[in-house]
Write an enzyme that holds these catalytic residues in place. Structure first.
Site, short mmCIF file in Angstrom:
data_model
loop_
_atom_site.label_atom_id
_atom_site.label_comp_id
_atom_site.label_asym_id
_atom_site.label_seq_id
_atom_site.Cartn_x
_atom_site.Cartn_y
_atom_site.Cartn_z
N THR A 112 0.83 -1.21 0.00
CA THR A 112 0.00 0.00 0.00
C THR A 112 0.86 1.26 0.00
O THR A 112 0.60 2.20 -0.76
CB THR A 112 -0.95 0.00 1.21
OG1 THR A 112 -1.89 -1.07 1.07
CG2 THR A 112 -1.71 1.31 1.31
N CYS B 76 -21.11 -8.10 2.96
CA CYS B 76 -21.02 -8.28 4.41
C CYS B 76 -19.59 -8.61 4.86
O CYS B 76 -19.26 -8.46 6.03
CB CYS B 76 -21.95 -9.40 4.86
SG CYS B 76 -23.69 -9.06 4.55
#
Length: 395
Positions: free
Chosen positions: A72, A333
């Site tokens: 990242t 979810c």
């Protein structure tokens, strides 16, 4: 109960060889490489040996390797560093990426859009391959950077990086300019594919250790020599003034060792996993109302992504977990947002279908016996979940 780990795309365990290599730099050679005393000099020498090893593997200069905290940070440095450093040279600076990139790319692009950059998101087809003509037409005189991932972390599709590079180079030659630059996120590819930047034709390349049996919070950014780029982190000027902060010596040495082993073994391991992957896909698809996501052939050796209609992915993952199997899902979810997987959405799947996705990613410890156990319990779980489901979708 024996645990069967099938989530290697999320992270991998540290290999014994890597751990042993790191251990001495955590316990004995613990000096700060910026210090000039013996402990510091010893740590500095070891770190540069690791950098040289990586440079040798990638066939680049050691000065072109910048260590980071992980994938990242590497992506952020590439996108923000290049964009901000070169913005002044363009009237309406443009960046190009695809709709199926890792969130580290997509969320960085959203921020850059707020800073005034024009962002173009290239579509993909049903198999996850980017639209080459759309990409070609998107490149103009204001394009600073193109960032396309090498292999997708969800569906495993491998992008034609060399072909994209040729399109960019042809544009540069035609316009007699050095832009756009080309960045690729190769985190998922490092264990299975050729990641040499010059062979791929990229100017920047992101790698991390946690996907190749190395330590977490350890990565790198390859930056082609003489590329204008700004730092994100300011301080003592470490990593050629591009990544300040006390060096993560053991972590980066672990990255070098993990990369060395991964690239050395990639061909043999890829052949082994392809057999297991294809065996698993063939048999899972025997279950009624299921289909494969991603390209059937141009995909990572370890990636399986399946849609099971009429079930909820998170419920499936939890059921598998009770049987000792670790997997993941693109269900809404499952994530920290209420939105379904952007990758599965981009390849044209409806929200209702995406809810039934399952990603299985294989690794060094995966055997055919493990898959046989999966194939034994999976049909029963699917049948049970469908019996409880209030919906019935058509394949």
């Amino acid at each position: 109960m024996k645990r069967i780990y099938l989530d290697y795309a999320a992270t991998t365990p540290i290999r014994k060889e890597v751990r042993e290599t790191m251990k001495i730099f955590e316990e004995k050679i613990f000096g700060n490489p910026s210090s000039i005393h013996q402990e510091g000099r010893t740590a500095k020498t070891a770190l540069e040996k690791a950098r040289n090893l990586i440079a040798e593997i990638l066939e680049v200069k050691s000065s072109e390797i910048i260590f980071t905290n992980g994938g990242t940070e590497s992506i952020n440095l590439a996108l923000f560093g290049i964009s901000r450093a070169n913005k002044k040279f363009f009237k309406k600076p443009r960046l190009i990426t695809s709709k199926i990139e890792h969130p580290a790319v997509l969320n960085s692009m959203k921020q850059l859009e707020k800073e005034g950059f024009e962002i173009i998101y290239i579509n993909v087809n049903k198999d996850g391959l980017i639209n080459i003509n759309e990409l070609k037409n998107a490149i103009n005189e204001n394009t600073i950077l193109v960032s396309i991932m090498y292999a997708n972390n969800e569906i495993g599709t491998i992008q034609p990086i060399e072909k994209i590079s040729k399109i960019i180079k042809d544009y540069q030659n035609k316009k007699r300019k050095n832009f756009p630059l080309f960045h690729t996120d190769a985190c998922q590819a490092a264990g299975y594919l050729d990641i040499r930047p010059k062979k791929l034709g990229v100017d920047l390349l992101t790698l991390n250790a946690s996907k190749i049996y190395g330590p977490k919070a350890s990565g790198l950014l390859y930056i082609k020599e003489n590329t204008l780029i700004e730092p994100l982190i300011f301080g003592g000027g470490q990593e050629n003034n591009l990544r300040s902060g006390t060096e993560n010596v053991s972590g980066w040495i672990g990255l070098a060792k993990a990369l060395e082993l991964a690239q050395k073994e990639k061909d043999k391991e890829s052949k082994r996993l392809i057999k297991i992957r294809d065996y698993a896909i063939k048999n899972i698809l025997k279950i009624e109302k299921t289909f494969l996501n991603g390209h059937p052939k141009i995909r990572l050796p370890n990636n399986i992504n399946i849609i099971f209609l009429d079930i909820e992915g998170e419920a499936l993952v939890l059921k598998l977990d009770k049987f000792g199997i670790s997997a993941s899902t693109g269900s809404a979810c499952h994530s920290k947002t209420l939105e379904p997987s952007h990758v599965l959405t981009a390849i044209g799947l409806k929200r209702e279908a995406i809810h039934g996705s399952l990603r299985l990613t294989l690794g060094k410890e995966t055997t055919k016996k493990d898959i046989d156990y999966l194939l034994k319990v999976l049909p029963k779980i699917i049948k049970e979940l469908r019996a409880l489901s209030p919906i019935s979708l058509k394949k």
